[in-house]
Design an enzyme around this catalytic site. Structure first.
Site, PDB file in Angstrom:
ATOM      1  CE  LYS A 190      -1.933   2.808   2.762  1.00 48.42           C
ATOM      2  NZ  LYS A 190      -1.846   4.043   1.949  1.00 48.42           N
ATOM      3  CD  GLU A 264      12.918   3.335   9.304  1.00 51.36           C
ATOM      4  OE1 GLU A 264      12.271   4.234   9.876  1.00 51.36           O
ATOM      5  OE2 GLU A 264      13.806   3.544   8.465  1.00 51.36           O
ATOM      6  CB  CYS A 298      12.561   8.890   9.714  1.00 54.03           C
ATOM      7  SG  CYS A 298      13.152   7.599   8.630  1.00 54.03           S
ATOM      8  CD  GLU A 396       9.650  11.901  12.337  1.00 54.59           C
ATOM      9  OE1 GLU A 396       8.603  11.266  12.480  1.00 54.59           O
ATOM     10  OE2 GLU A 396      10.682  11.429  11.820  1.00 54.59           O
TER      11      GLU A 396
HETATM   12  P1  ADP Z   1       3.217  10.237   7.618  1.00 54.83           P
HETATM   13  O1  ADP Z   1       2.997  10.900   8.942  1.00 54.83           O
HETATM   14  O2  ADP Z   1       4.610  10.180   7.184  1.00 54.83           O
HETATM   15  O3  ADP Z   1       2.214  10.631   6.562  1.00 54.83           O
HETATM   16  P2  ADP Z   1       1.732   7.952   8.345  1.00 54.83           P
HETATM   17  O4  ADP Z   1       2.228   7.097   9.445  1.00 54.83           O
HETATM   18  O5  ADP Z   1       0.539   8.802   8.579  1.00 54.83           O
HETATM   19  O6  ADP Z   1       2.983   8.740   7.868  1.00 54.83           O
HETATM   20  O7  ADP Z   1       1.428   7.084   7.053  1.00 54.83           O
HETATM   21  C1  ADP Z   1       2.297   6.114   6.546  1.00 54.83           C
HETATM   22  C2  ADP Z   1       1.474   5.079   5.816  1.00 54.83           C
HETATM   23  O8  ADP Z   1       0.563   4.459   6.720  1.00 54.83           O
HETATM   24  C3  ADP Z   1       0.614   5.641   4.685  1.00 54.83           C
HETATM   25  O9  ADP Z   1       0.623   4.705   3.616  1.00 54.83           O
HETATM   26  C4  ADP Z   1      -0.765   5.722   5.329  1.00 54.83           C
HETATM   27  O10 ADP Z   1      -1.829   5.663   4.401  1.00 54.83           O
HETATM   28  C5  ADP Z   1      -0.759   4.485   6.206  1.00 54.83           C
HETATM   29  N1  ADP Z   1      -1.691   4.519   7.341  1.00 54.83           N
HETATM   30  C6  ADP Z   1      -2.219   5.600   7.963  1.00 54.83           C
HETATM   31  N2  ADP Z   1      -3.022   5.206   8.986  1.00 54.83           N
HETATM   32  C7  ADP Z   1      -2.999   3.851   9.005  1.00 54.83           C
HETATM   33  C8  ADP Z   1      -3.599   2.847   9.843  1.00 54.83           C
HETATM   34  N3  ADP Z   1      -4.379   3.161  10.870  1.00 54.83           N
HETATM   35  N4  ADP Z   1      -3.323   1.560   9.586  1.00 54.83           N
HETATM   36  C9  ADP Z   1      -2.499   1.210   8.576  1.00 54.83           C
HETATM   37  N5  ADP Z   1      -1.911   2.095   7.753  1.00 54.83           N
HETATM   38  C10 ADP Z   1      -2.142   3.402   7.955  1.00 54.83           C
END
Ligand code: ADP
Length: 493
Positions: A190, A264, A298, A396
């Site tokens: 994804k 990570e 990161c 962060e």
């Molecule tokens: P960032 O803060 O760098 O945008 P996120 O942690 O929000 O990073 O998102 C990283 C990935 O995790 C993206 O592909 C996002 O769609 C996905 N994501 C966000 N929320 C969830 C969740 N509850 N479960 C699984 N994947 C998620």
């Protein structure tokens, strides 16, 4: 845009679909979402948005490819050759990938080509070598009067869900796909909702290279698509890169079937400069470490700690270098830094800078105002006069924002550097070999750079201490999280 390659134009001219079981298909409910160029705020293309029903379809395909497809019968040598072929294909399409990444993420074309794309190709080649080296051990047993032959096998975990962020879209996709398929797993990837395009182009090349149907499935979507993967009982492992906040949700949700999890997560790396360092090199390292990838990395060194004797000189040097950075469209050859990835990120980063100014901190370089009125641009910023309690120092930020705080003693700086929930990266600048190695050993982080920053290789393990994650990626350790260890005991009768 006039300088787009014909291949990029042609890729963008068709709607982007999901890759399930070797076919490009629409989302079952027909939903799509727009992906946006962060330099212009224009929509690039509509992309199919996977729901839980599509996740189900992909899990069925990945399970079947894992258990009964040609994948399960492919020899390690054939897998190795296939991986190498994909590396070659990525290299052959490097300019195209670089333009797509610059359009979707905002980063400079050159940075994408020489960094993200080149390392992605190299990942396939590096892991191609490991496919034939998934060895076990023979282990002696001591049972009086009986004879045994005991050995271990490293076997694939099964169906792996890779969930990745937007800061290095193609590279992060490869970080998950490559070790997983090297070890014989099948994958559902994804991509991040902000940056789905290069993963979809990679999907086309995987099919072209001969990756069998169902081995790699690609499902663009938002957090709910990721959550559906994590909740699914047919997924054996989740490999996630992203925020610590979402990482915690994933760890909790994955307990439904105790699927394996590697994470990570975030970082807030301390970069420590001692009086006896090569100060010019340290300044250059602080600039690279702080502003690389528009600060959206990161392992960036976002917290500078500078010993008092050289504090003013380092602050002046970093601020001057930051002010000299030309910020602009990733397609403009004069740009040295592109925009942030999204409006949300833009507002968040500017909010942190404004908050610091409100709390009395000083901007030695940069600004709390956006650059221009179109595109998500932020000037590289250096902030002094901060306290350890300010949000700009604890959180962060994921933008081109560096803070600098003076220190006097080694004990004091080690305590301050480690005073964070994160533990991804850290760095030390000192020409005293004892100081550098001693302080490096005291820093609680998965990667420590001594007299350098961002030096890296696909051969090196990476990952986080504390709330920066679980597990290690890449290097010889990088396959461990994608394998189960089986012990076989045979009695010799
Ligand atoms: P960032 O803060 O760098 O945008 P996120 O942690 O929000 O990073 O998102 C990283 C990935 O995790 C993206 O592909 C996002 O769609 C996905 N994501 C966000 N929320 C969830 C969740 N509850 N479960 C699984 N994947 C998620």
């Amino acid at each position: 845009m006039s300088d787009l390659l014909p291949a990029v134009r042609s890729f963008l001219s068709s709607p982007k679909q999901l890759l399930i079981d070797g076919d490009w298909v629409d989302a079952k409910d027909g939903r799509t979402f727009a992906t946006v160029n962060p330099s212009t705020e224009e929509t690039l293309v509509q992309v199919a948005q996977a729901s839980a029903v599509d996740v189900d379809r992909a899990v069925v395909a990945a399970r079947s490819a894992f258990e009964s497809g040609p994948w399960s019968r492919m020899t390690p040598r054939d897998r190795s050759h296939l991986l190498w072929r994909i590396g070659d294909l990525i290299e052959a399409h490097a300019d195209e990938f670089a333009q797509l990444e610059a359009l979707d993420n905002g980063k400079r074309v050159e940075a994408a080509r020489d960094g993200d794309v080149a390392v992605s190709a190299e990942l396939f080649r590096y892991f191609a070598g490991w496919a034939t080296k998934m060895e076990g051990t023979t282990i002696p047993m001591s049972v009086p009067g009986r004879e045994f032959h005991a050995y271990t096998r490293r076997e694939a975990v099964g169906v792996v869900a890779g969930i990745v962020p937007w800061n290095f879209p193609l590279l992060m996709a490869c970080f998950k796909i490559v070790p997983a398929i090297t070890a014989g797993n099948t994958v559902i990837l994804k991509p991040a909702e902000q940056t789905p395009l290069t993963a979809l182009r990679l999907g086309e090349l995987l099919l072209e290279a001969g990756v069998p149907a169902g081995v790699v499935n690609i499902l663009p979507g938002f957090g709910d698509t990721g959550a559906a993967l994590v909740d699914h009982h047919g997924v054996d492992k989740v490999a996630f890169t992203g925020s610590t906040e979402v990482g915690k949700k994933i760890a909790a949700a994955a307990s439904v079937n105790l699927k394996k999890v590697s994470l990570e997560l975030g970082g807030k790396a301390p970069n420590i400069i001692f009086n006896d360092a090569d100060i010019d090199a340290a300044i250059a390292g602080a600039v690279l470490g702080g502003y690389f990838n528009e600060g959206q990395c990161c392992v960036n060194g976002s917290r500078l700690y500078v010993q008092r004797g050289v504090f003013d000189r380092v602050v002046e040097g970093v601020a001057a270098a930051a002010r000299a950075i030309t910020v602009g469209d990733g397609f403009d050859a004069n740009s040295q830094m592109g925009p942030l990835v999204s409006q949300e990120q833009h507002e968040k980063v500017l909010g942190y800078i404004r908050g610091a100014v409100r709390d009395g901190a000083v901007l030695n370089a940069g600004s709390a105002d956006a650059i221009g009125d179109r595109g998500f641009f932020v000037a590289p910023t250096l902030i002094t006069g901060v306290t350890e309690q300010m949000a700009v120092q604890t959180d962060e930020i994921f933008g081109p924002v560096v803070t600098a705080i003076p220190f006097d003693t080694e004990d004091e700086v080690v305590a301050a550097a480690n005073n964070t929930v994160y533990g991804l990266a850290a760095g030390v600048w000192s020409n005293n070999i004892g100081t550098a190695h001693r302080v490096g050993a005291r820093l609680r982080a998965g990667t420590v750079w001594l007299n350098t920053w961002h030096a890296d290789d696909v051969t090196l393990p990476r990952g986080g201490f504390k709330q920066s994650g679980w597990g290690r990626e890449l290097g010889s350790f990088g396959l461990d999280d994608y394998t189960e260890l089986k012990t076989v005991i045979a009695e010799l009768r």
